[in-house]
Write a protein that holds these residues in place. Sequence first.
Motif, short mmCIF file in Angstrom:
data_model
loop_
_atom_site.label_atom_id
_atom_site.label_comp_id
_atom_site.label_asym_id
_atom_site.label_seq_id
_atom_site.Cartn_x
_atom_site.Cartn_y
_atom_site.Cartn_z
N THR A 231 43.41 49.14 82.43
CA THR A 231 43.14 49.33 81.00
C THR A 231 44.33 48.88 80.16
OG1 THR A 231 44.04 51.58 80.86
CG2 THR A 231 41.73 51.36 81.49
N ASP A 232 44.01 48.45 78.96
CA ASP A 232 45.02 48.23 77.93
C ASP A 232 45.03 49.52 77.11
OD1 ASP A 232 46.86 47.08 76.33
OD2 ASP A 232 45.62 45.40 75.67
N ALA A 233 46.12 50.30 77.22
CA ALA A 233 46.12 51.68 76.70
C ALA A 233 47.03 51.83 75.49
CB ALA A 233 46.56 52.65 77.79
N ILE A 255 40.05 46.42 81.08
CA ILE A 255 40.33 44.98 81.18
C ILE A 255 40.27 44.50 82.63
CG2 ILE A 255 41.74 44.90 79.08
CD1 ILE A 255 44.22 45.01 80.87
N THR A 256 39.62 45.29 83.49
CA THR A 256 39.54 44.94 84.91
C THR A 256 38.86 43.59 85.11
OG1 THR A 256 39.35 47.30 85.41
CG2 THR A 256 38.83 45.75 87.18
N GLU A 257 37.71 43.43 84.49
CA GLU A 257 36.97 42.17 84.64
C GLU A 257 37.77 41.00 84.10
OE1 GLU A 257 32.60 40.28 83.44
OE2 GLU A 257 33.09 42.36 82.94
N GLU A 258 38.43 41.24 82.97
CA GLU A 258 39.25 40.19 82.36
C GLU A 258 40.38 39.77 83.30
OE1 GLU A 258 42.32 39.83 78.59
OE2 GLU A 258 40.69 41.29 78.51
N LEU A 259 41.05 40.77 83.91
CA LEU A 259 42.14 40.45 84.85
C LEU A 259 41.60 39.74 86.09
CD1 LEU A 259 44.34 43.70 84.69
CD2 LEU A 259 44.77 41.49 83.61
N ASN A 260 40.44 40.18 86.55
CA ASN A 260 39.84 39.53 87.72
C ASN A 260 39.51 38.07 87.43
OD1 ASN A 260 39.98 41.85 89.29
ND2 ASN A 260 37.91 42.53 88.77
N LYS A 261 39.00 37.81 86.23
CA LYS A 261 38.70 36.43 85.85
C LYS A 261 39.97 35.60 85.78
CE LYS A 261 34.38 37.23 83.35
NZ LYS A 261 33.70 37.18 82.03
N LYS A 262 41.04 36.23 85.24
CA LYS A 262 42.31 35.51 85.16
C LYS A 262 42.82 35.17 86.56
CE LYS A 262 44.08 37.20 80.74
NZ LYS A 262 45.16 37.98 80.07
N ARG A 263 42.70 36.16 87.48
CA ARG A 263 43.13 35.91 88.85
C ARG A 263 42.30 34.79 89.48
NH1 ARG A 263 42.90 41.69 89.16
NH2 ARG A 263 44.99 42.63 88.92
N GLU A 264 40.98 34.82 89.25
CA GLU A 264 40.12 33.77 89.80
C GLU A 264 40.51 32.40 89.25
OE1 GLU A 264 36.14 34.90 88.89
OE2 GLU A 264 36.11 36.60 90.25
N ILE A 265 40.80 32.37 87.94
CA ILE A 265 41.21 31.11 87.32
C ILE A 265 42.53 30.63 87.91
CG2 ILE A 265 41.98 30.06 85.14
CD1 ILE A 265 39.94 31.90 83.72
N GLN A 266 43.49 31.58 88.07
CA GLN A 266 44.78 31.22 88.64
C GLN A 266 44.63 30.69 90.06
OE1 GLN A 266 46.97 34.85 88.22
NE2 GLN A 266 47.59 34.43 86.09
N LEU A 267 43.78 31.38 90.87
CA LEU A 267 43.55 30.91 92.24
C LEU A 267 42.89 29.53 92.25
CD1 LEU A 267 42.29 34.22 93.92
CD2 LEU A 267 44.47 33.07 94.32
N ALA A 268 41.92 29.35 91.34
CA ALA A 268 41.24 28.05 91.25
C ALA A 268 42.23 26.96 90.85
CB ALA A 268 40.10 28.13 90.23
#
Length: 450
Positions: A231-233, A255-268
């Motif tokens: 979370t952004d608290a 912001i879990t989904e947002e962070l997961n998408k960022k990680r996926e983008i970074q991995l990609a």
Amino acid sequence: MSIDKNLLKRLTLLYVEDDDTIRGELTDLLGNFFKKVFSSKDGKEGLRTFLENEDEINIILTDINMPVLNGIEMIRKIRGVNEKVPIIFATAYSDNEFLAEAIKLKVREYIVKPIDIRNLLSLMNEIASKLYQEFLLKQQQDELSKYKEILDSNNIVIKTDIHLNITYVNELFCQISGFQKDELIGKEFKYLKYPDVANDIYTNLYANVLNNKSWQGKLKNIKKDGTFYNTDAYVIPTLDDTGEMTGAISIQKDITEELNKKREIQLALMKEKSDIYIRSKEGSLEQNLIINDLKNRLEIAQIELEQAMKNLDKYIYSNEKYRLENKNLKTEIGLYKKNSNTNIAFKLSKENSDLRLEVKKLKEKLTSLEQNDEKRFIQLKINYEEKITELEEKIAELTEQLDSVQSDDVLLQKLEYWKDKAKEETQRLENLEKQIISFADKNLLSKIFG
């Protein structure tokens, strides 16, 4: 006190008076100040008018002593359906019994007849001001209620007491975390901390809030099933009217989904960079092979060009040698012709005869040599022109291939050098042809280039 007509113009008045003259005059007068004025001749009519227009009427001005239904009874019935509408009594009497009853009915003001218009408008202005303040307050409360609803529906909300023990969580928190409200009430705020989160984060959070400062950052909270969410608290202390801290409220956005998408983008991106690097290495290797092949072919072309230049030099040397032989033969022939025309020719008839035979043989040899030279010259010229054309085409082809795969300055400079070299050799050949033309016999040239 000045009268704010804008405040009064927002309101609607119900005026109840049994005296037709007073009611008519005061209704007309008050109509200049209020948005609208309802008038009724007795309590019964006044009650009916109010019930029919309850949402519109803001203030009631009524007499007490009226037929059919007096003012006290009318107000008592009105209070049965509406406890807040402001009421002003107007009467010729100041009976304590009426005043006591009026107080019970929450009557706002009490004026004595004959009515002082200035005093009446002043009282109504005060009521209008209070009603306007109540309107603004209600409007703010409605807005705050909407904001709270929006906040609750889109954010996690957690409230704590002064010791940062949880006192409230909203429905969205329960949906995300899997906890029920009663499972967390009374738990300390950092009970929600995921095990791998550093304690320093919560130490800093507690220090800020307990010192009446806000805290903002990212938190990793535990779910009931042992997993986590990010979370952004934002945590702020809550204060009472005296400025003393009463607890804290935390607004958090998942912001879990947002962070997961960022990680996926970074991995990609990392995978893409790796693929690009591998492809670039493969492409570079392939390109180097092509370049090396072109270099080898260019070197072979260079050797062939040098060999062609050597052959051309040999041809020029041979041509010059035959030219000199032809010149010597022509000189000998001229001498023989000159000697044959002297005065002693008749004395040397035998010698002249031999000379004629020799001259004939020399002419035949010269003609043969000229023909052979002509054929050889033409053949050599054709061969070398074809060789030069072939080499130029090969250089152009190699240049085009080299340009399509390599932009290396050194190779380009080498290519330019061999282009210039080819131009120089071509120029040199042209100059040699010019020299040949300038020294060769015209008859021979006409036969060669004729």
